[in-house]
Design an enzyme around this catalytic site. Structure first.
Site, short mmCIF file in Angstrom:
data_model
loop_
_atom_site.label_atom_id
_atom_site.label_comp_id
_atom_site.label_asym_id
_atom_site.label_seq_id
_atom_site.Cartn_x
_atom_site.Cartn_y
_atom_site.Cartn_z
N LYS A 1 0.83 -1.20 0.00
CA LYS A 1 0.00 0.00 0.00
C LYS A 1 0.87 1.25 0.00
O LYS A 1 0.63 2.18 -0.77
CB LYS A 1 -0.91 -0.03 1.22
CG LYS A 1 -2.09 0.90 1.11
CD LYS A 1 -3.06 0.68 2.28
CE LYS A 1 -3.86 -0.59 2.13
NZ LYS A 1 -4.50 -1.03 3.36
N ARG B 1 -3.33 2.92 8.52
CA ARG B 1 -3.63 1.74 7.70
C ARG B 1 -2.45 0.80 7.67
O ARG B 1 -1.30 1.23 7.64
CB ARG B 1 -3.92 2.18 6.26
CG ARG B 1 -4.62 3.50 6.15
CD ARG B 1 -4.62 4.08 4.75
NE ARG B 1 -5.30 3.26 3.79
CZ ARG B 1 -5.29 3.51 2.48
NH1 ARG B 1 -4.62 4.55 1.99
NH2 ARG B 1 -5.92 2.71 1.65
N GLY C 1 -8.44 -7.46 3.89
CA GLY C 1 -9.26 -7.69 5.07
C GLY C 1 -8.52 -8.29 6.24
O GLY C 1 -9.13 -8.55 7.27
N MET D 1 -5.89 -7.01 7.95
CA MET D 1 -5.54 -6.08 9.01
C MET D 1 -6.38 -4.82 8.89
O MET D 1 -6.82 -4.46 7.82
CB MET D 1 -4.06 -5.80 8.97
CG MET D 1 -3.31 -7.01 9.49
SD MET D 1 -1.58 -6.80 9.48
CE MET D 1 -1.24 -7.10 7.78
N ARG E 1 -3.31 -1.22 -6.51
CA ARG E 1 -2.51 -2.44 -6.42
C ARG E 1 -2.88 -3.33 -7.59
O ARG E 1 -3.90 -3.13 -8.24
CB ARG E 1 -2.76 -3.16 -5.10
CG ARG E 1 -4.18 -3.64 -4.94
CD ARG E 1 -4.39 -4.30 -3.59
NE ARG E 1 -5.80 -4.62 -3.44
CZ ARG E 1 -6.44 -4.67 -2.27
NH1 ARG E 1 -5.80 -4.38 -1.16
NH2 ARG E 1 -7.69 -4.99 -2.20
N HIS F 1 -16.01 -8.72 0.56
CA HIS F 1 -15.00 -9.61 1.12
C HIS F 1 -15.12 -11.01 0.51
O HIS F 1 -14.15 -11.60 0.04
CB HIS F 1 -15.16 -9.68 2.64
CG HIS F 1 -14.17 -10.57 3.31
ND1 HIS F 1 -14.45 -11.88 3.63
CD2 HIS F 1 -12.89 -10.35 3.69
CE1 HIS F 1 -13.39 -12.42 4.20
NE2 HIS F 1 -12.42 -11.51 4.26
N SER G 1 12.83 -43.23 -14.92
CA SER G 1 11.69 -42.40 -14.56
C SER G 1 11.63 -42.38 -13.04
O SER G 1 11.51 -43.43 -12.40
CB SER G 1 10.41 -43.01 -15.15
OG SER G 1 9.30 -42.24 -14.72
N CYS H 1 7.52 -39.25 -12.72
CA CYS H 1 6.14 -39.66 -12.94
C CYS H 1 5.35 -39.74 -11.64
O CYS H 1 4.25 -40.27 -11.60
CB CYS H 1 6.09 -40.99 -13.67
SG CYS H 1 6.82 -42.33 -12.75
N TYR I 1 11.65 -34.65 -18.98
CA TYR I 1 10.22 -34.43 -19.00
C TYR I 1 9.59 -34.66 -17.63
O TYR I 1 10.21 -35.26 -16.75
CB TYR I 1 9.54 -35.36 -20.03
CG TYR I 1 9.58 -36.82 -19.68
CD1 TYR I 1 8.58 -37.37 -18.87
CD2 TYR I 1 10.62 -37.64 -20.12
CE1 TYR I 1 8.62 -38.71 -18.52
CE2 TYR I 1 10.66 -38.98 -19.77
CZ TYR I 1 9.67 -39.52 -18.97
OH TYR I 1 9.70 -40.83 -18.61
P1 ADP Z 1 -7.83 -2.35 3.17
O1 ADP Z 1 -6.45 -2.81 3.30
O2 ADP Z 1 -8.80 -3.21 3.89
O3 ADP Z 1 -8.19 -2.04 1.76
P2 ADP Z 1 -7.44 0.45 3.60
O4 ADP Z 1 -6.29 0.79 4.44
O5 ADP Z 1 -7.24 0.58 2.15
O6 ADP Z 1 -7.92 -1.00 3.98
O7 ADP Z 1 -8.62 1.37 4.09
C1 ADP Z 1 -9.94 1.02 4.21
C2 ADP Z 1 -10.80 2.07 3.59
O8 ADP Z 1 -10.56 3.36 4.11
C3 ADP Z 1 -10.58 2.17 2.12
O9 ADP Z 1 -11.82 2.13 1.48
C4 ADP Z 1 -9.92 3.49 1.89
O10 ADP Z 1 -10.34 4.05 0.71
C5 ADP Z 1 -10.39 4.31 3.09
N1 ADP Z 1 -9.35 5.26 3.49
C6 ADP Z 1 -8.12 4.96 3.92
N2 ADP Z 1 -7.40 6.07 4.16
C7 ADP Z 1 -8.20 7.12 3.88
C8 ADP Z 1 -8.02 8.53 3.90
N3 ADP Z 1 -6.86 9.09 4.25
N4 ADP Z 1 -9.06 9.30 3.55
C9 ADP Z 1 -10.23 8.72 3.17
N5 ADP Z 1 -10.46 7.42 3.13
C10 ADP Z 1 -9.46 6.61 3.47
MG MG Z 2 -7.82 -0.73 0.69
MG MG Z 3 -9.70 -3.39 5.77
#
Ligand code: ADP
Ligand code: MG
Ligand code: MG
Length: 875
Positions: free
Chosen positions: A27, A97, A106, A108, A341, A457, A765, A832, A852
């Site tokens: 990220k 984050r 999802g 963390m 990503r 999710h 083989s 094999c 092979y």
């Molecule tokens: P995940 O790894 O679960 O995608 P993120 O860290 O990307 O979690 O964040 C979860 C949500 O919070 C995302 O939808 C992201 O767009 C929103 N978000 C994160 N940082 C900001 C920010 N600085 N301003 C507005 N929204 C944010």
């Molecule tokens: Mg995200």
């Molecule tokens: Mg999340």
């Protein structure tokens, strides 16, 4: 000076390298890269993954310098935004984050709106002239912080929210007004003091530190660990932490938030794909709270922002030359990007995108081939609903991940796991899945949810796992507690059979027959390109004409292992085979074998024809005689009737043949040494079939393979036998065919003396199933009791029967190849065992210089692709 732990991004440039995911996490790297290429990203800073590693090394204390660097970065962030962190009037709010090297969706948690407190919430209300927005942000902050940092179950907050909506008689959050939200904040704070015994932390700096620690700690929470285990991500990596200025999608109807893919991640279609919500924040879109709108509608709702978004997504795809999975927020019609990503995609999409991108001139063929993960294409070879059957769907949801699944409905992840352990096929049915369900999702054949969109999710995780998924099937009324759902007048209880079709979104209350798939045009193209790059041959393990034909359709270049024992077990033959085994003299055995021979010859004719001139390696009879012994009196009586022998006599003989350890007993070439007439009969059948086809103009080069050789003399004796039978058969047929005689290397002694053995062999083989059993001293059939625990504990990093144990068994393979080739320079070598279809093991075979690999028919495409990957990676 202490190490650099913190990297700033903002004002058009980032300190960190956008490519350095190892340092910044995925990220953080994406945020840095987007900043550097001029895409609007709210400023912020990334704490490195190394800092997390050091945190764990230091008994969960910050490494030297981290604290100071964070303070400095916070000052830079204040300068960049013109706001002050902790200010009462005009507060700077941030998100905290996580972000590991590879995305762990999802796994963390994120905290948004951090920096608010009882005083600054009113400041924010004033400065934004929007009290509703200020309290909406604060209630979200308390809930997220309470859940992620303070460990208070988010249900406790949700319950209050639900109650309030009920009291106000409204459906959705956005219908609550400023006063409601202010009340919610009061109640949420009460929950916090009740649960923790302390008031909600008011000091922003303390909030920040607690949140950063929570992200570090979340690296080792149970679901993160489970995810890493399933996806083989090292536990040592650590996660980065991103602290980023907030932008707000919840300020009103000119604001919103969304997630999108630059191409359709389910089909690979070149179309902008995603969802958004007006007046929403953060994860509302993926949380399935409100049903999001399809991204194309954004064009009408917010034309300006949509145009910015189109420019940005095209720029990102051009820049990364791959599909991007993006997250954005619109604040007062202005677009901000929060994440990019590499987009996870289904196998079908991966294949289509790779081919399209070559055709669009984005990438070359090599890259395209490397973009398609061999493990993943297995999905394309999975069953689908038989189009010709008629069935009635009771509901239709979103086609979130293709393929079809049949299983028993289960409403709880733990039950899914325990039923799977008992060998049951299950389908996990949930309102929406959450990260805790990950183990249950893994255990299920497919996933069905009632809420949530294509990016929920359930959908994202299912696509990543290659499982079929129907999401957002709103007509299902699921009662997770009562373990049942009802739909269209039907009720389905735990254990009832259902079928889901992830390609169409259909749900069927029945077991619908599934069929095997065929290769699509694009998949065939990727495989054809793979064939250009690979140097390993790919053969198949096939025992029947049908399997042989399937394998050829999938591109097998020959048969690497044709087992002859299945032919012995078939109904019409087994009695004759038993008669042969129980016979007391050679003559009796020959009489019985004569009954089996015509069947054998038919089998070989069928296989040779199906393989149309491609090489066919036939293994002479291998399993322990023990396995053929009749067990019931009825079986023995049938043999008695057929042979004219005495029942009592036969019964005594049968019990004499009992073996204590058949795997190491009377089997393999030991049968050929003790009862040469068995192998003679097999060879006659082979040569007669080959000569007959030769007479019809088809070239057949049988490769006769002697199993379980441990000593060169076993092979030399049996080779003489084969040559003798060949001469006799050719004499009778009045024609010759070319043939080879080789051996399996499946005992350590054979590998250790491979130079001696090679003197009598045209090919080796490696039978890595038995070689693994005999090297590890582990019986595969009994390993279920302890091997899973071994893998859990990391004693073996993988099941050695699935992925070859390179440092142990692998050494014997290497030695076998080297010693064998030291006496015969161009000794042909292959593998094999089950490992022949495993990508890691195929890579090993490439490095070892085998000619092979041979695998089951449905693994052939996987093997072709893996072999290409292996060749390209080891160039
Ligand atoms: P995940 O790894 O679960 O995608 P993120 O860290 O990307 O979690 O964040 C979860 C949500 O919070 C995302 O939808 C992201 O767009 C929103 N978000 C994160 N940082 C900001 C920010 N600085 N301003 C507005 N929204 C944010
Ligand atoms: Mg995200
Ligand atoms: Mg999340």
């Amino acid at each position: 000076m202490s190490q650099k732990w913190v990297y700033f991004f903002g004002d058009g440039k980032a300190e960190g390298e956008g490519s350095d995911k190892e340092l910044l996490g995925g990220k953080g790297a994406g945020l840095a890269e987007m900043t550097n290429i001029g895409i609007p990203v709210p400023p912020g800073f990334t704490i490195t993954t190394g800092a997390c590693v050091e945190y764990y090394n230091n008994d969960r204390n910050y490494p030297d310098g981290l604290e100071g660097q964070m303070e400095k970065a916070m000052e830079d962030l204040e300068k960049s935004t013109g706001k002050k962190f902790g200010d009462d009037e005009f507060p700077l709010l941030v998100s905290v984050r996580s972000g590991a090297r590879v995305s762990m969706p999802g796994m963390m948690d994120t905290v948004l709106n951090l920096g608010l407190n009882d005083v600054s919430v009113d400041g924010l209300a004033k400065s934004s002239n929007n009290k509703r927005f200020a309290y909406d942000s604060y209630r979200r902050f308390i809930q997220m912080f309470g859940d992620v940092v303070l460990g208070i179950s988010h249900n406790k907050f949700e319950k209050i929210l639900r109650q309030m909506k009920q009291d106000k008689n409204v459906e959705i959050d956005t219908q609550l007004d400023a006063e409601d939200l202010a009340k919610l904040v009061e109640e949420f704070k009460k929950v916090v003091s009740m649960e923790t015994g302390n008031p909600f932390p008011q000091e922003p700096k303390e909030q920040l530190k607690l949140a950063v620690n929570a992200v570090f700690d979340s690296w080792n929470n149970q679901r993160a660990k489970t995810y890493r285990k399933i996806h083989k991500i090292p536990h040592e990596w650590g996660t980065g932490v991103n602290v980023q200025a907030m932008v707000f999608g919840n300020m009103g109807d000119d604001c919103g938030t969304g997630v999108a893919f630059t191409r359709n991640p389910s089909t690979g279609e070149k179309e902008f794909f995603g969802e958004f919500l007006i007046n929403a924040q953060g994860e509302d879109v993926v949380a399935g709270i409100r049903t999001p709108e399809p991204i194309k509608d954004l064009q009408d709702r917010m034309p300006e922002a949509f145009q910015q978004l189109e420019e940005v997504y095209r720029k990102l795809e051009n820049h990364y030359k791959d599909v991007q999975d993006i997250e954005f927020t619109i604040e007062r019609n202005k677009l901000f990007m929060l994440q990019t990503r590499t987009g996870k995609r289904t196998a079908a999409a991966a294949v289509k995108i790779a081919v399209d991108m070559v055709e669009e001139g984005f990438i070359d063929k090599e890259t395209a081939v490397l973009r398609v993960a061999p493990d993943q294409v297995d999905q394309l070879l999975h069953p689908m609903i038989d189009e010709s059957t008629s069935y009635e769907a009771v509901a239709k949801g979103l086609p979130a991940s293709p393929g079809a699944a049949v299983g028993k409905a289960v409403f709880n992840a733990e039950i899914a796991e325990s039923m799977r352990e008992k060998g049951e096929d299950v389908i996990l049915v949930r309102n929406e899945t959450s990260p805790e369900d990950i183990g249950g999702m893994h255990a299920s054949k497919g996933i069905l949810t009632a809420t949530g969109g294509m990016t929920s999710h359930a959908a994202v995780v299912a696509r990543g796992m290659g499982k079929c998924c129907v999401a957002g099937c709103g007509s299902l009324d699921i009662d997770e507690k009562a373990k049942q759902f009802s739909v269209a007048g039907h009720t389905v209880k735990e254990g009832d059979w259902i079928t889901i079709n992830g390609t169409t979104g259909e749900v069927i209350i029945d077991k619908v027959p599934l069929v095997e798939p065929t290769l699509s045009g694009e998949f065939a193209k990727i495989l054809a390109w793979s064939d250009e790059f690979r140097t390993l041959g790919v053969r198949t393990n096939a025992d029947t004409p049908k399997d042989s034909a399937t394998a050829r359709d999938f591109g097998a270049q020959g048969i690497g292992l044709c087992r002859t024992e299945h032919m012995f077990f078939e109904a019409e033959r087994i009695d004759a085979v038993r008669e042969m085994i129980l016979a007391s003299c050679e003559e009796g055995r020959r009489r019985a074998l004569a009954k089996v021979k015509p069947f054998q010859k038919e089998d070989f004719l069928g296989i040779f024809k199906a393989m149309a001139g491609l090489p066919v390696t036939i293994r002479l009879l291998d399993p322990p005689l023990h396995e053929f012994i009749p067990h019931t009196d009825e079986d023995i009586q049938r043999v008695a009737d057929a042979s004219g022998l005495q029942f009592e006599e036969l019964k005594r003989k049968a019990s004499e043949l009992h073996e204590f350890n058949p795997m190491l007993g009377h089997r393999g070439c030991r049968l050929g040494i003790t009862y040469p007439e068995i192998y003679e009969m097999q060879c006659e059948a082979i040569f007669e079939a080959a000569c007959e086809l030769g007479a019809e103009g088809q070239t057949v080069v049988p490769e006769i393979m002697i199993p379980l050789v441990g000593h060169e003399k076993e092979l030399s004796e049996l080779r003489e036998m084969v040559e003798r039978v060949a001469e006799e058969s050719f004499e009778k047929a009045g024609r010759k065919v070319e043939y080879l005689v080789g051996t399996m290397i499946e005992l350590p002694r054979a590998a250790l003396t491979a130079d001696e053995v090679a003197a009598h062999a045209d090919f080796f083989s490696f039978g890595t199933n038995d070689l693994t059993q005999t090297t590890l001293g582990v019986s595969r059939d009994d390993s279920g009791r302890f091997l899973p625990l071994y893998v859990d504990k990391g004693i073996y990093s993988d099941d050695p029967f699935v992925s070859i144990d390179q440092s142990g068994v692998g050494q014997l393979v290497e030695m076998g190849v080297q010693k064998g080739r030291s006496v015969k320079k161009d000794l042909k070598t292959g593998i094999c065992g089950e490992h022949g279809g495993d990508p890691e093991s195929i890579n090993f075979c490439q490095k070892t210089g085998l000619d092979y690999v041979s695998c089951s028919p449905f693994r052939v495409p996987v093997a072709r692709l893996s072999a290409a990957h292996a060749a390209l990676k080891n160039k």
